[in-house]
Design a protein around this motif. Structure first.
Motif, PDB file in Angstrom:
ATOM      1  N   ALA A   1       0.957  -1.117  -8.990  1.00 25.57           N
ATOM      2  CA  ALA A   1       2.414  -0.963  -7.926  1.00 25.57           C
ATOM      3  C   ALA A   1       2.770   0.017  -8.227  1.00 25.57           C
ATOM      4  O   ALA A   1       3.693   0.759  -7.120  1.00 25.57           O
ATOM      5  CB  ALA A   1       3.048  -2.120  -9.257  1.00 25.57           C
ATOM      6  N   ARG A   2       2.918   1.044  -9.328  1.00 29.34           N
ATOM      7  CA  ARG A   2       3.228   2.470  -9.882  1.00 29.34           C
ATOM      8  C   ARG A   2       2.939   3.262  -8.780  1.00 29.34           C
ATOM      9  O   ARG A   2       3.426   4.170  -7.874  1.00 29.34           O
ATOM     10  CB  ARG A   2       4.056   2.979 -10.803  1.00 29.34           C
ATOM     11  CG  ARG A   2       4.993   1.722 -11.963  1.00 29.34           C
ATOM     12  CD  ARG A   2       4.633   2.570 -13.047  1.00 29.34           C
ATOM     13  NE  ARG A   2       5.813   1.123 -14.127  1.00 29.34           N
ATOM     14  CZ  ARG A   2       6.325   2.120 -15.545  1.00 29.34           C
ATOM     15  NH1 ARG A   2       6.275   3.290 -15.410  1.00 29.34           N
ATOM     16  NH2 ARG A   2       6.821   0.680 -15.929  1.00 29.34           N
ATOM     17  N   THR A   3       1.523   3.632  -8.410  1.00 28.60           N
ATOM     18  CA  THR A   3       0.652   4.410  -8.273  1.00 28.60           C
ATOM     19  C   THR A   3       0.843   4.175  -6.704  1.00 28.60           C
ATOM     20  O   THR A   3       1.039   5.243  -5.650  1.00 28.60           O
ATOM     21  CB  THR A   3      -0.773   3.983  -8.133  1.00 28.60           C
ATOM     22  OG1 THR A   3      -0.903   4.662  -9.804  1.00 28.60           O
ATOM     23  CG2 THR A   3      -1.419   5.306  -7.494  1.00 28.60           C
ATOM     24  N   GLY A   4       0.254   2.472  -6.155  1.00 27.47           N
ATOM     25  CA  GLY A   4       0.395   2.115  -4.632  1.00 27.47           C
ATOM     26  C   GLY A   4       1.860   2.466  -3.654  1.00 27.47           C
ATOM     27  O   GLY A   4       2.238   3.337  -3.080  1.00 27.47           O
TER      28      GLY A   4
ATOM     29  N   ARG B   1      -4.850   1.500  -1.434  1.00 25.93           N
ATOM     30  CA  ARG B   1      -5.567   0.847  -2.145  1.00 25.93           C
ATOM     31  C   ARG B   1      -6.056   1.762  -4.070  1.00 25.93           C
ATOM     32  O   ARG B   1      -5.452   3.222  -3.664  1.00 25.93           O
ATOM     33  CB  ARG B   1      -6.771   1.013  -1.819  1.00 25.93           C
ATOM     34  CG  ARG B   1      -7.132  -0.245  -0.751  1.00 25.93           C
ATOM     35  CD  ARG B   1      -7.073  -1.138  -0.188  1.00 25.93           C
ATOM     36  NE  ARG B   1      -6.959  -1.699   0.497  1.00 25.93           N
ATOM     37  CZ  ARG B   1      -5.978  -2.235   1.403  1.00 25.93           C
ATOM     38  NH1 ARG B   1      -4.988  -1.965   0.986  1.00 25.93           N
ATOM     39  NH2 ARG B   1      -6.761  -2.928   2.860  1.00 25.93           N
ATOM     40  N   THR B   2      -5.683   1.564  -4.781  1.00 25.39           N
ATOM     41  CA  THR B   2      -5.900   1.928  -5.669  1.00 25.39           C
ATOM     42  C   THR B   2      -7.452   1.506  -6.117  1.00 25.39           C
ATOM     43  O   THR B   2      -8.079   0.935  -5.892  1.00 25.39           O
ATOM     44  CB  THR B   2      -4.616   1.621  -7.184  1.00 25.39           C
ATOM     45  OG1 THR B   2      -4.815  -0.033  -7.016  1.00 25.39           O
ATOM     46  CG2 THR B   2      -3.898   2.008  -6.598  1.00 25.39           C
ATOM     47  N   LEU B   3      -7.904   2.636  -7.330  1.00 23.60           N
ATOM     48  CA  LEU B   3      -9.125   2.101  -7.631  1.00 23.60           C
ATOM     49  C   LEU B   3      -8.960   1.971  -8.774  1.00 23.60           C
ATOM     50  O   LEU B   3      -8.156   1.893  -9.852  1.00 23.60           O
ATOM     51  CB  LEU B   3      -9.920   3.706  -8.272  1.00 23.60           C
ATOM     52  CG  LEU B   3      -9.637   5.239  -7.210  1.00 23.60           C
ATOM     53  CD1 LEU B   3     -10.400   5.864  -8.277  1.00 23.60           C
ATOM     54  CD2 LEU B   3     -10.276   4.732  -5.971  1.00 23.60           C
ATOM     55  N   SER B   4     -10.079   0.639  -9.160  1.00 25.38           N
ATOM     56  CA  SER B   4      -9.822  -0.256  -9.786  1.00 25.38           C
ATOM     57  C   SER B   4     -10.386  -0.239 -11.553  1.00 25.38           C
ATOM     58  O   SER B   4      -9.621  -0.303 -12.243  1.00 25.38           O
ATOM     59  CB  SER B   4     -10.970  -1.746  -9.534  1.00 25.38           C
ATOM     60  OG  SER B   4     -12.588  -0.993  -9.315  1.00 25.38           O
TER      61      SER B   4
END
Length: 201
Positions: free
Chosen positions: A55-58, A88-91
């Protein structure tokens, strides 16, 4: 083969704030000789879940995406790109991710009408094939800008790379924001005069 250990993330900002509070208390003790009772457990690291990190990265990615969109739309009134910001973030590494900024169409010598998407990422890598969109993620540069030719996918609401265009579907890839902006503007320019202005800028 041993599975690689999962990354652990902690809230560095909270840790720094708590250490600052302790430092202030110690300074106050030296000044007045009074020691306030405090919860000294505040220096312990608070670990974050992958969802919190994602969420922070997004938020950071979308903020950067909005700034980038404003810059490309601020070049000339005749070039306007729709804002289509999503991330999108890497899982397995949610501190890394990419942000879709815009989509448009352009004409190439062998292709009359090519749809393409412009992205930015907070890492640098090769563009992969199939389900593995990124490969060989590198710490060499902290960001990457790239555009890929796209086709509608069979999955509703998704796009797939049109690998018959450009370098296996990749129209450009760079770590330099100025080079990225010039490339996007050239893709969006509708006439040769405008292309000459962009090349000269």
């Amino acid at each position: 083969m041993q599975p690689s250990p999962k990354l652990r993330y902690y809230d560095a900002g909270a840790l720094k704030r708590s250490q600052g509070a302790q430092s202030a208390a110690y300074t106050e003790y030296l000044r007045t000789g009074k020691l306030e009772r405090r919860d000294w457990g505040g220096t312990e690291r608070r670990y974050l879940s992958y969802e919190e990190v994602s969420a922070r990265t997004g938020k950071k990615l979308e903020k950067a995406g909005n700034v980038t969109h404003e810059r490309i739309n601020g070049f000339d009134r005749s070039i306007r790109f729709p804002k289509m910001i999503f991330h999108r973030t890497l899982s397995s590494m949610p501190h890394l991710g990419y942000c879709h900024i815009t989509v448009s169409n352009t004409r190439f010598a062998q292709h009359d009408n090519v749809q393409w998407s412009f992205y930015m990422a907070n890492f640098y890598s090769e563009i992969g094939e199939g389900e593995r969109f990124f490969k060989a993620i590198s710490p060499k540069f902290p960001r990457m800008y790239f555009a890929v030719a796209t086709n509608p996918s069979e999955a509703e609401g998704r796009l797939e790379i049109n690998r018959s265009v450009g370098d296996d579907g990749v129209l450009f890839r760079t770590h330099d924001p100025k080079v990225a902006m010039k490339n996007v503007l050239l893709l969006g320019a509708r006439n040769e005069e405008l292309r000459k202005i962009i090349h000269a800028s």
